[in-house]
Design a protein around this motif. Structure first.
Motif, PDB file in Angstrom:
ATOM      1  N   HIS A 133      16.099  78.370  25.795  1.00  0.00           N
ATOM      2  CA  HIS A 133      15.926  78.195  27.237  1.00  0.00           C
ATOM      3  C   HIS A 133      14.955  77.021  27.437  1.00  0.00           C
ATOM      4  O   HIS A 133      13.860  77.183  27.965  1.00  0.00           O
ATOM      5  CB  HIS A 133      15.418  79.492  27.872  1.00  0.00           C
ATOM      6  N   TRP A 134      15.348  75.857  26.903  1.00  0.00           N
ATOM      7  CA  TRP A 134      14.737  74.561  27.211  1.00  0.00           C
ATOM      8  C   TRP A 134      13.454  74.209  26.453  1.00  0.00           C
ATOM      9  O   TRP A 134      12.929  73.123  26.643  1.00  0.00           O
ATOM     10  CB  TRP A 134      14.462  74.420  28.710  1.00  0.00           C
ATOM     11  N   ASN A 177      20.798  78.258  27.384  1.00  0.00           N
ATOM     12  CA  ASN A 177      20.711  78.357  28.837  1.00  0.00           C
ATOM     13  C   ASN A 177      20.909  76.984  29.470  1.00  0.00           C
ATOM     14  O   ASN A 177      20.211  76.024  29.123  1.00  0.00           O
ATOM     15  CB  ASN A 177      19.338  78.881  29.268  1.00  0.00           C
ATOM     16  N   GLU A 178      21.853  76.887  30.356  1.00  0.00           N
ATOM     17  CA  GLU A 178      22.042  75.727  31.225  1.00  0.00           C
ATOM     18  C   GLU A 178      21.852  74.378  30.540  1.00  0.00           C
ATOM     19  O   GLU A 178      20.924  73.633  30.884  1.00  0.00           O
ATOM     20  CB  GLU A 178      21.105  75.839  32.439  1.00  0.00           C
ATOM     21  N   TRP A 349      17.101  76.781  49.475  1.00  0.00           N
ATOM     22  CA  TRP A 349      18.479  76.888  48.991  1.00  0.00           C
ATOM     23  C   TRP A 349      19.310  77.731  49.964  1.00  0.00           C
ATOM     24  O   TRP A 349      18.884  78.819  50.369  1.00  0.00           O
ATOM     25  CB  TRP A 349      18.533  77.542  47.596  1.00  0.00           C
ATOM     26  N   GLU A 378      22.465  84.884  35.557  1.00  0.00           N
ATOM     27  CA  GLU A 378      21.344  84.681  36.489  1.00  0.00           C
ATOM     28  C   GLU A 378      21.879  84.628  37.904  1.00  0.00           C
ATOM     29  O   GLU A 378      22.901  83.991  38.168  1.00  0.00           O
ATOM     30  CB  GLU A 378      20.621  83.336  36.257  1.00  0.00           C
ATOM     31  N   TRP A 418      17.900  87.154  38.282  1.00  0.00           N
ATOM     32  CA  TRP A 418      16.780  86.271  37.991  1.00  0.00           C
ATOM     33  C   TRP A 418      15.782  86.462  39.113  1.00  0.00           C
ATOM     34  O   TRP A 418      16.091  86.107  40.241  1.00  0.00           O
ATOM     35  CB  TRP A 418      17.204  84.798  37.911  1.00  0.00           C
ATOM     36  N   GLU A 425       7.909  78.478  37.511  1.00  0.00           N
ATOM     37  CA  GLU A 425       9.204  77.888  37.870  1.00  0.00           C
ATOM     38  C   GLU A 425       9.200  76.379  37.571  1.00  0.00           C
ATOM     39  O   GLU A 425       9.305  75.546  38.464  1.00  0.00           O
ATOM     40  CB  GLU A 425       9.526  78.220  39.335  1.00  0.00           C
ATOM     41  N   TRP A 426       9.040  76.055  36.305  1.00  0.00           N
ATOM     42  CA  TRP A 426       9.195  74.682  35.816  1.00  0.00           C
ATOM     43  C   TRP A 426       8.407  73.683  36.675  1.00  0.00           C
ATOM     44  O   TRP A 426       7.240  73.923  36.957  1.00  0.00           O
ATOM     45  CB  TRP A 426      10.691  74.341  35.718  1.00  0.00           C
ATOM     46  N   PHE A 434      10.483  84.216  42.231  1.00  0.00           N
ATOM     47  CA  PHE A 434      11.831  84.743  42.054  1.00  0.00           C
ATOM     48  C   PHE A 434      11.823  86.218  41.609  1.00  0.00           C
ATOM     49  O   PHE A 434      12.879  86.789  41.380  1.00  0.00           O
ATOM     50  CB  PHE A 434      12.582  83.935  40.987  1.00  0.00           C
TER      51      PHE A 434
HETATM   52  C1  FCB Z   1      17.684  78.383  36.487  1.00  0.00           C
HETATM   53  C2  FCB Z   1      16.887  78.510  35.208  1.00  0.00           C
HETATM   54  C3  FCB Z   1      15.811  79.563  35.286  1.00  0.00           C
HETATM   55  C4  FCB Z   1      15.121  79.561  36.613  1.00  0.00           C
HETATM   56  C5  FCB Z   1      16.121  79.639  37.736  1.00  0.00           C
HETATM   57  C6  FCB Z   1      15.507  79.705  39.102  1.00  0.00           C
HETATM   58  O1  FCB Z   1      18.205  77.088  36.564  1.00  0.00           O
HETATM   59  O2  FCB Z   1      17.741  78.828  34.140  1.00  0.00           O
HETATM   60  O3  FCB Z   1      14.925  79.358  34.218  1.00  0.00           O
HETATM   61  O4  FCB Z   1      14.326  78.439  36.703  1.00  0.00           O
HETATM   62  O5  FCB Z   1      16.975  78.534  37.665  1.00  0.00           O
END
Ligand code: FCB
Length: 463
Positions: A133-134, A177-178, A349, A378, A418, A425-426, A434
């Protein structure tokens, strides 16, 4: 679809009944919750480095403590158990397991996930680890990160090490993940770690991530693992109008954000190869790689948050703009358009549950029997309050929309919210909440929100 629902999607009353065996879960990821970045021999990841760069995280925060989950995991498992979900999706931090990115394995790092998995099993909660996950190890990034083909093999070696330790108790795996977000935000725009700004030059990253996925699937299978999937982010792309220019712009956006990551995995080929293959060139024998990337999966994970409306740029050289908080540079052949008529989360959003139905039926129509059973890995929303009426409406609306997709014949096997906890949150730092459970970042005290109790009761009613 039920026309009596508000645009936000919710309606009162009990949720419709989901199929027997449907898996309910909650999701988190390592860097967003664990903290303890210097403990038990963990190596540094690209996120440890990124948060140190001034201005990269909006509130100047970092994940050094986060929610303190590394120490408090037992309390968090108890919260999951009490919630009544059957599964927990968490991520394993590559730099805990391989502090130098490999090959040396740090047993103490694996011990943590071993304890977590044991605690989950004891609570009757199925562990669903995401291998990546990144949080790329800094040492891997120093060697070129996901721009390097070799990173895919290093990732597979790490996957093997995790499976060797946890495989006796884990029967559901997520490789990545993504990969779309890491490619776009991490290497294309520099808004996430590792902070590279390569524009379309980032596309080899997509290929190497997908190759890493395929090699990890092979490594897991070689260890006898089953139940393997990926968590890709997807959302419907709406064209701003019927005009050919808007349709084309939307098609391109859909190609880059949805199809480029779904089709290699599901169909074993890139979409619009004449367009995409040159962008991926220099990455080695793509055809052979696609056979690996297209290894059949047991299920396909979808992270869904919102649709996107896209049109042609107003003028030559315009394009880009703010896509749901992601600032795309000018010069792109598409531009975001406001989605009107729906409520918005505190993140801004749009809340469009019916777009989840549309996404899933669209996938089924597009990919037919090449689409394995789907799991929503998620779905959730950011709201600041603990009172939480909006989050309940969000979940209620999306679960009804998901049920609509099942009724329409899409094989959906599970749904993960999620997130279990408020978390890091990054690039947004701690401002976006969340969680079903509120976290006080001064004391690390956890307080379940109204949505936590709502979900607990909804799940009880399902039984
Ligand atoms: C997704 C990510 C997760 C979180 C949600 C809000 O893109 O996978 O880690 O940041 O968004």
């Amino acid at each position: 679809m039920d026309g009596s629902r508000a645009p936000g999607g919710s309606s009162s009353g009990a949720l419709p009944r989901f199929p027997a065996g449907f898996v309910w879960g909650v999701s988190t990821s390592a860097y967003q919750i664990e903290g303890a970045v210097d403990e038990d021999g963990r190596g540094r990841s690209v996120w440890d480095a990124f948060v140190e760069r001034a201005g990269r995280v909006k509130d100047g925060s970092d994940g050094r403590v986060a929610t303190g989950h590394y120490q408090r995991y037992r309390e968090d498992v108890a919260l999951i158990e009490e919630l009544g979900v059957g599964a927990y999706r968490f991520s394993v931090a590559w730099p805990r397991v391989m502090p130098d990115g490999g090959p040396r394995v740090n047993a103490a790092g694996l011990d943590f996930y071993d304890r977590l998995v044991d605690a989950l099993c004891a609570a009757g909660v199925r562990p669903v680890p995401t291998l990546f996950h990144w949080d790329t190890p800094e040492a891997v990034e120093a060697a070129g990160g996901w721009l390097e083909r070799d990173t895919a093999s290093r990732f597979a070696a790490y996957a093997d090490a995790v499976a060797a330790r946890l495989g006796d108790r884990v029967d559901r795996w997520i490789t990545l993940n993504e990969p779309a977000e890491l490619t776009l935000l991490g290497y294309g725009l520099g808004q996430h770690a590792p902070g590279r700004e390569l524009g379309f030059g980032a596309l080899p990253v997509a290929h190497h991530l997908l190759l890493g996925h395929g090699l990890a699937v092979q490594a897991l299978r070689a260890r006898g693992a089953g139940g393997i999937g990926i968590a890709n982010s997807h959302g419907p792309t709406w064209a701003a109008s019927e005009s050919a220019a808007d349709q084309e712009a939307a098609g391109l956006y859909d190609l880059l954000l949805n199809r480029l990551f779904a089709e290699p995995v599901l169909l074993g080929r890139y979409p619009e190869e004449e367009l995409t293959a040159p962008l991926l060139s220099g990455t080695g024998p793509v055809d052979e790689d696609l056979r690996i990337i297209g290894e059949p999966l047991d299920w396909y994970g979808v992270n869904y948050y919102q649709p996107t409306k896209v049109g042609a740029p107003a003028a030559e050289g315009a394009g880009g703009g703010d896509f749901a908080g992601i600032e795309l540079p000018p010069g792109l052949p598409f531009a975001p358009r406001e989605i009107e008529g729906y409520p918005r989360t505190d993140f801004g959003w749009p809340v469009v549950p019916a777009a989840l139905t549309e996404l899933l039926t669209g996938f089924r129509d597009r990919y037919g029997d090449r689409l394995p059973p789907v799991v929503i890995t998620e779905n959730g929303c950011s709201y600041d309050g603990v009172g939480d009426r909006e989050r309940i409406a969000f979940l209620d609306g999306h679960l009804r929309a998901l049920h609509d997709a099942i009724t329409a014949g899409v094989d959906v096997r599970g749904y993960f919210v999620w997130s279990l906890l408020d978390n890091f949150e990054w690039a947004e730092g701690y401002a976006r909440r969340f969680g079903l459970v509120h976290v006080d970042y001064d004391t690390l005290v956890r307080t379940p929100k109204a949505s936590y109790y709502w979900l607990r009761d909804a799940l009880r009613a399902q039984r």
